[in-house]
Design an enzyme around this catalytic site. Structure first.
Site, short mmCIF file in Angstrom:
data_model
loop_
_atom_site.label_atom_id
_atom_site.label_comp_id
_atom_site.label_asym_id
_atom_site.label_seq_id
_atom_site.Cartn_x
_atom_site.Cartn_y
_atom_site.Cartn_z
CG ASP A 9 17.06 -61.00 36.46
OD1 ASP A 9 16.26 -61.87 36.84
OD2 ASP A 9 17.27 -59.93 37.07
CG LEU A 10 11.83 -61.55 33.37
CD1 LEU A 10 10.54 -62.33 33.61
CD2 LEU A 10 11.70 -60.68 32.12
CB THR A 43 12.80 -64.99 35.31
OG1 THR A 43 12.19 -64.35 36.44
CG2 THR A 43 11.81 -66.01 34.75
#
Length: 267
Positions: A9-10, A43
């Site tokens: 994930d960002l 994301t």
């Protein structure tokens, strides 16, 4: 060690509080790739708001955008590409109820562009652009968008979420963004990151048990649950930590992901 698919994930995970990938995190993700593992971004952001990180990490892997509504190999034709969309009438219906939902703005997004209901008071950086023009107004939305972005205040977020789900139950799911802003992302029903990462794993011949996933928020729940090894960030939600196999010792602001990965993969 068996080749792993590392799904990252960002916001709140790979990125620090300044929304940057630090030199240390970049170094460890590069080492993981040099050791034969695959790093793939998963994301809620659209590609135009995650492209710079894809390039910074020199990735050549498929990625997940819009929380799973778009799975693609950037800038290339890819036989496994998958894209879902929302009926644009839902966007206009939410816009009509903007005041009752306590929304600051309503936006619709697809792969190439975005549309927002007003120019005043909307920060262009939400859409990775320098300025929002007349062309970006919602009245120009002619196709079904990939996702909707709704900005509210933290105290209203849970209520708005449940009301939207009640009203459009069969058609949408609502996700929350990590980070300081109360952003709700509306995606097509049943769409989530795990679905996208599963497409990527299958395309690469990687077993589910060899997927490692990192996340911090509500929109990472299914992903961490799906992964053979799901890791919640120290700064992640309590709900996420309950489904995770483990959690990082450090936060996203302390290179928690890099620290964990370096030890877990013996880099």
């Amino acid at each position: 060690m068996t080749k792993k698919l590392i799904a990252i994930d960002l916001d709140g995970t790979t990125l620090n509080a300044q929304s940057l990938i630090t030199a240390r995190t970049q170094e460890i993700l590069t080492k993981a790739r040099q050791a034969g593992h695959i790093v793939s971004i998963a994301t809620g952001r659209p590609y135009r708001m995650s492209e710079q990180f894809y390039r910074q990490l020199n990735l050549d892997s498929p990625m997940v955008n819009f929380n799973g509504a778009l799975v693609h190999l950037p800038e290339q034709k890819w036989p496994y590409e998958s894209e879902h969309s929302i009926d644009r009438e839902i966007a206009f219906s939410i816009l009509e109820q903007k005041a009752t939902f306590n929304l600051d703005f309503v936006a619709a997004e697809n792969r190439e562009s975005f549309y927002v209901d007003q120019i005043e008071g909307v920060e262009p950086h939400f859409f990775a652009t320098q300025q929002i023009t007349e062309q970006n107004l919602m009245k120009h939305l002619k196709t079904n968008p990939t996702s909707l972005l709704l900005k509210t205040q933290h105290e209203f977020a849970a209520d708005v979420s449940s009301r939207l789900m009640e009203q459009f139950n069969k058609e949408i799911d609502v996700r929350t963004w990590g980070g300081p802003n109360a952003i709700l992302e509306v995606v097509p029903k049943g769409v989530q990151k795990a679905m996208g990462v599963d497409i990527i794993a299958n395309s690469l011949g990687i077993k589910q048990q060899d997927v490692i996933a990192f996340g911090d928020e509500h929109n990472d729940l299914e992903l961490l649950d799906y992964a053979g090894w799901g890791v919640a960030m120290k700064n992640g939600t309590d709900q996420l930590k309950q489904v995770a196999n483990d959690q990082t010792i450090k936060t996203n602001d302390e290179d928690g992901l890099a620290d964990y990965l370096e030890r877990y993969l013996s880099l």
